[in-house]
Design a protein around this motif. Structure first.
Motif, PDB file in Angstrom:
ATOM      1  N   HIS A  62       0.773  -5.993  -4.064  1.00 56.19           N
ATOM      2  CA  HIS A  62       0.473  -4.820  -4.894  1.00 56.19           C
ATOM      3  C   HIS A  62      -1.038  -4.587  -4.945  1.00 56.19           C
ATOM      4  N   LEU A  63      -1.746  -5.659  -5.245  1.00 52.58           N
ATOM      5  CA  LEU A  63      -3.199  -5.571  -5.360  1.00 52.58           C
ATOM      6  C   LEU A  63      -3.820  -5.207  -4.012  1.00 52.58           C
ATOM      7  N   LEU A  64      -3.328  -5.828  -2.959  1.00 51.01           N
ATOM      8  CA  LEU A  64      -3.863  -5.537  -1.630  1.00 51.01           C
ATOM      9  C   LEU A  64      -3.621  -4.076  -1.257  1.00 51.01           C
ATOM     10  N   LYS A  65      -2.455  -3.584  -1.612  1.00 51.40           N
ATOM     11  CA  LYS A  65      -2.131  -2.190  -1.296  1.00 51.40           C
ATOM     12  C   LYS A  65      -3.087  -1.251  -2.028  1.00 51.40           C
ATOM     13  N   GLU A  66      -3.333  -1.589  -3.289  1.00 50.94           N
ATOM     14  CA  GLU A  66      -4.241  -0.788  -4.096  1.00 50.94           C
ATOM     15  C   GLU A  66      -5.646  -0.780  -3.477  1.00 50.94           C
ATOM     16  N   LEU A  67      -6.060  -1.951  -3.059  1.00 55.01           N
ATOM     17  CA  LEU A  67      -7.374  -2.094  -2.431  1.00 55.01           C
ATOM     18  C   LEU A  67      -7.430  -1.253  -1.168  1.00 55.01           C
ATOM     19  N   LYS A  68      -6.393  -1.393  -0.371  1.00 61.92           N
ATOM     20  CA  LYS A  68      -6.334  -0.670   0.892  1.00 61.92           C
ATOM     21  C   LYS A  68      -6.326   0.848   0.675  1.00 61.92           C
TER      22      LYS A  68
END
Ligand SMILES: [Zn+2]
Ligand SMILES: [Zn+2]
Ligand SMILES: [Zn+2]
Ligand SMILES: [Zn+2]
Lengths: 156, 156
Positions: B119-125
């Motif tokens: 989730h966090l990685l997706k947000e970052l991306k």
DNA sequence: TTGCAAAATGTTATGTTATAACATATTATT
DNA sequence: AATAATATGTTATAACATAACATTTTGCAA
């Protein structure tokens, strides 16, 4: 353009004075070299460019020392993924960054210093510190293709 | 401990076979050197350690080539912030990572390869790609103090 | 199985990045 | 002016990485 560089140098000088740091003539010229370049340079590149710009010698050794100073003063960043140095994009503005973030184009090698949302950064930080790890100030270097190069690659 | 290393080597071999890559004896020994070290090593360190462990010569040049292969195979990562190489922590497990993330202790120099929430990685991306930048697979290297060192620093 | 081409490894040289060590010059303080 | 601290100059060397070409090993086809 020159105005922007001059105002950055001015601001840097003021800020150093305020914090008791000595932004000497040579240090200021190293910073100016980076501001004029507008792209990351290696320490050796900086020494070479310095000579061209100012008709004044600068050994690589000195360049490293001055870069160390400028980094400590928060005026310059080092890109660890390419061993290059670049002027902080936020010298002349008020923007304060805890964690510098860079988007590095692997095509044209331009670097964009961005500011991710504080919300996202907090989440990232929390997520890491939950593992018991204590973050010290660091930076994110993310590689890819910039908008311009992307457009050039797929023209329609 | 040896079991874990052996099973990782086994798994690496199987995976290379499956994808048509040749994990030769020397390449496997380089990987074993890193697995045994359990910490990041420079290419020159690896060459030295290789000689000690296997009583067999390995030039630094060869070490670099074998590291290149192992990185392409996803078995080894390079830490750009310290110019060191380490075995992927996820060789023996099924865990698949797109974006490797490392927590590097500046005190004891241990490195933890973590997996942030998708989730966090997706947000970052998403946050980055919204700027028009196209991310290529990269990694995060975050520095700080590990839990153990933190405990040692403030004992109560 | 032999011969060939491709891939891997060996070897030497060189390029690039960074620091160590010590000398000299400049600046701030007394 | 004397002193100490800081900055810069200079030379040497360490650490990291790649280039170029030779030799060996491997895979594959004739
Ligand atoms: Zn900055
Ligand atoms: Zn670009
Ligand atoms: Zn990994
Ligand atoms: Zn630690």
């Amino acid at each position: 353009m020159t105005d922007k560089i001059d105002s950055s140098l001015q601001k840097a000088q003021t800020e150093c004075m305020r914090t008791g740091l000595r932004l000497t003539d040579k240090r200021s010229k190293v910073l100016k070299t980076l501001l004029q370049a507008g792209k990351p340079l290696s320490a050796y590149d900086i020494a070479d460019q310095f000579k061209v710009s100012f008709s004044e010698s600068l050994s690589a050794m000195s360049a490293y020392r001055m870069l160390d100073f400028l980094m400590q003063a928060g005026l310059v960043h080092k890109l660890e993924t390419s061993n290059q140095y670049l002027a902080c994009s936020h010298i002349s503005c008020e923007h304060k960054h805890e964690l510098p973030q860079f988007l590095i184009c692997d095509q044209c090698h331009t670097v964009q210093e961005i500011g991710l949302g504080t919300h996202l950064l907090k989440e990232l930080k929390d997520s890491i510190e939950n593992t018991g790890f204590t973050l010290s100030s660091q930076q994110l270097e993310l590689h890819g293709i910039c908008a311009k190069c992307r457009a050039d690659l797929s023209p329609q």
